[in-house]
Design a protein around this motif. Structure first.
Motif, short mmCIF file in Angstrom:
data_model
loop_
_atom_site.label_atom_id
_atom_site.label_comp_id
_atom_site.label_asym_id
_atom_site.label_seq_id
_atom_site.Cartn_x
_atom_site.Cartn_y
_atom_site.Cartn_z
N ALA A 100 0.81 -1.20 -0.03
CA ALA A 100 -0.09 0.14 -0.01
C ALA A 100 0.89 1.25 -0.03
CB ALA A 100 -1.05 0.04 1.27
N LEU A 106 -5.06 6.77 2.20
CA LEU A 106 -4.71 5.83 0.93
C LEU A 106 -4.37 6.83 -0.22
CD1 LEU A 106 -6.63 2.72 1.22
CD2 LEU A 106 -4.09 2.75 1.45
N PHE A 111 -3.66 0.34 -2.71
CA PHE A 111 -2.96 -0.80 -2.66
C PHE A 111 -3.21 -1.85 -3.29
CE2 PHE A 111 -7.21 -1.59 -0.78
CZ PHE A 111 -7.34 -3.07 -1.01
#
Length: 442
Positions: A379, A387, A397
């Motif tokens: 990730a 993220l 990821f």
């Protein structure tokens, strides 16, 4: 800390590497099918540490950008060097590798010889030859007796395989090799685990001079990790990093009869507990269930630590971002530990990298709810702890799955251009095993 040059296909397997981003082991002429650690090098090259099958030598191999063996490496021009130690048994699992400023590297692990156990440090030049000025022809064995001489207040011995009663550190921790880092003066810092005179495990840091001799200026060569103001019976070191001013940052786990917790603490350049770190206290995180740190990286302004934590019966990846002083970074996840829950089954982080603009790369293992097999999970997080939507088509990821069986990540590093190199291994129900090297675009 690595630079990053974002690719429009970041998070995809690199088609320029091996077979569409996946290199299967064994490599030609190397009868070992699992790489235990990996180091990204300049000019898009990669080093791997591969134990031969059975009791053969340890191999350090250098790969070209396309994944082929770099035949300019090693005195026989085969692309690898063989390290064989007669009369010395090397633990074939717990290897670490660290880059050196001169272009060489140090490989560390655990050894046993004639009833003596300890740490082994092997220094290689950039061309793969042993650095003859280091230790005994490029190799330094650090037996338990050296730990005794380097400690004035307790008798210690290098941690060996121990039983796990649920309260003491796990067998895997007690049997792990020494993590390694180089300081600004070219000295080599290691961490391992010891037992004090009462039989309790303690984390320990040590520092070697560039020639492999014990650096007596570092608290006599060795320093026991003391978690000041924190009640605990045992501690276990997981990883080490050195800041630009030579201060040594250690992460690990500690506990007593009732709990486990994790810590980050710092020694100054003299090997004393650094009173300037986090107001003279280690950073600690407690949990009612299992928690562990696995990897630590530093930059001029930050300290990144990753691991795992069990919450409500589900294992999560754990990411902690600190300022260089030890306080929490208030930008990353609003100054709180980040518990990653990207897989419905479970997830844990094993390796990490910290990039120039605060971007975080983590890799580990996860499992979905519809399968018993484990997958390699990688990730990328932004500096705020979210993220990175530019990684793997908006997902943030990537998951590597294969029918071969249970997966484990053994090492990860990031190349100068941001590409991510991972060595992973697998084990199936028939106790067959093997490994890959993966490379993702960054």
């Amino acid at each position: 800390m690595s630079e990053i040059r974002a690719s429009s296909n970041a998070g995809a397997l690199d088609p320029a590497f091996a077979d569409k981003g996946v290199l299967s082991l064994p490599l030609p002429r190397i009868p070992g099918d699992e790489a235990r650690c990996v180091l990204a090098l300049p000019q898009s090259k990669t080093l791997l540490v591969i134990p031969w099958l059975a009791s053969g030598p340890i191999v350090v191999a250098r790969l070209n950008e396309d994944g082929t063996l770099d035949t300019s490496y090693g005195d026989r021009q085969l692309g690898f060097v063989e390290l064989l130690f007669e009369g010395t048994e090397i633990d074939r699992v717990g290897f670490k590798i660290g880059a050196l400023a001169d272009g060489g590297c140090v490989v560390t692990g655990l050894y046993g010889s004639r009833g003596i156990r300890g740490l082994i440090a092997i220094r290689l030049r950039q061309d793969g030859s042993l650095e003859q000025s280091f230790g005994n022809g490029g190799v330094r064995l650090i037996p338990e007796e050296d730990f005794r001489r380097g400690t004035t207040n307790v008798a210690v011995r290098v941690a060996q395989k121990i039983e796990n009663d649920g309260n003491d550190p796990s067998t895997a921790q007690g049997n792990s090799g020494g993590a390694v880092a180089e300081d600004p003066d070219g000295k080599i810092v290691l961490v391992s685990n010891t037992f004090d005179s009462t039989g309790r495990q303690k984390a320990v840091a040590l520092r070697l001079n560039p020639d492999g001799s014990t650096d007596q200026s570092f608290n006599g060569g060795f320093a026991i990790v003391e978690l000041q103001g924190v009640a605990h019976l045992w501690s276990s070191a997981r990883d080490v990093a050195v800041q630009s001013d030579g201060k040594v940052v250690v992460c690990g786990q500690y506990g007593d009869n009732d709990r486990r917790a994790v810590f980050v603490m710092r020694f100054n350049s003299q090997g004393k507990v650094d009173a300037e770190f986090n107001s003279n206290r280690p950073v600690t995180i407690t949990a009612s269930e299992y928690i562990d740190f696995r990897s630590i990286r530093v930059s001029k302004t930050a300290i990144l630590v990753v691991g795992e934590a069990n919450r409500s019966g589900v294992n999560h990846g754990l990411i902690v971002m600190l300022n260089s002083s030890g306080s929490y970074n208030l930008v990353f996840n609003n100054g709180a530990p980040l518990f990653s829950n990207l897989m419905p089954g479970f997830l844990y982080w094993r390796q990490c990298a910290l990039q120039s603009e605060g971007t975080v790369i983590v890799t580990g293992v996860g499992r979905g709810t519809d399968t018993r097999e484990l997958s390699v999970v990688t990730a990328r997080y932004r500096a705020d702890g979210k993220l990175d939507s530019t990684f793997n088509d908006g997902k943030g990821f990537a998951v590597f799955e294969n029918e071969m069986g249970t997966h484990v990540t053994d090492g990860m590093d990031v190349m100068e251009d941001g590409r991510i190199v991972i060595c992973a291994s697998w084990l199936d129900l028939n106790i067959k095993s093997g490994g890959w090297v993966l490379r993702y675009l960054g």
